[in-house]
Design a protein around this motif. Structure first.
Motif, short mmCIF file in Angstrom:
data_model
loop_
_atom_site.label_atom_id
_atom_site.label_comp_id
_atom_site.label_asym_id
_atom_site.label_seq_id
_atom_site.Cartn_x
_atom_site.Cartn_y
_atom_site.Cartn_z
N GLU A 68 0.86 -1.18 0.00
CA GLU A 68 0.00 0.00 0.00
C GLU A 68 0.90 1.24 0.00
O GLU A 68 1.93 1.26 0.67
CB GLU A 68 -0.89 0.00 1.24
N PRO A 69 0.51 2.28 -0.73
CA PRO A 69 1.33 3.48 -0.73
C PRO A 69 1.30 4.17 0.63
O PRO A 69 0.32 4.11 1.35
CB PRO A 69 0.68 4.36 -1.81
N ILE A 70 2.40 4.82 0.96
CA ILE A 70 2.50 5.56 2.21
C ILE A 70 2.02 6.99 1.94
O ILE A 70 2.50 7.65 1.03
CB ILE A 70 3.95 5.57 2.72
N LYS A 71 1.09 7.44 2.75
CA LYS A 71 0.57 8.80 2.60
C LYS A 71 1.18 9.68 3.69
O LYS A 71 1.03 9.39 4.89
CB LYS A 71 -0.95 8.80 2.70
N LEU A 72 1.88 10.71 3.28
CA LEU A 72 2.53 11.58 4.23
C LEU A 72 1.59 12.65 4.79
O LEU A 72 1.86 13.24 5.82
CB LEU A 72 3.75 12.25 3.58
N TRP A 73 0.51 12.94 4.10
CA TRP A 73 -0.44 13.93 4.58
C TRP A 73 -1.79 13.34 4.67
O TRP A 73 -2.24 12.52 4.03
CB TRP A 73 -0.48 15.15 3.66
#
Length: 73
Positions: A68-73
């Motif tokens: 899963e992509p990492i979401k920084l915001w």
């Protein structure tokens, strides 16, 4: 099965080094499988003597894990 002979003299050859040279990437669990199907291989010591041959299983390709992509915001 693949038979891997140790043919280089004067070099410190290990099972994990042979696996790395053959596949050019980490093969998790393959060294343990090699020791399981070759009883007595571990008794030779960490560095394999010249003339040692052992069976290596042919690894089956794994599907790459989809992360899963990492979401920084």
């Amino acid at each position: 099965m693949i038979v891997e002979p140790v043919t280089v003299e004067g070099e410190f050859i290990t099972v994990s080094l042979i696996v790395w040279r053959r596949f050019k990437r980490p093969m998790h669990g393959l060294v343990e499988q090699i020791h399981d199907i070759n009883p007595g291989l571990a008794d030779l010591g960490a560095f394999l003597p010249v003339g040692t041959s052992f069976d290596m299983p042919v690894p089956t390709p794994r599907e790459p894990a989809i992360l899963e992509p990492i979401k920084l915001w």
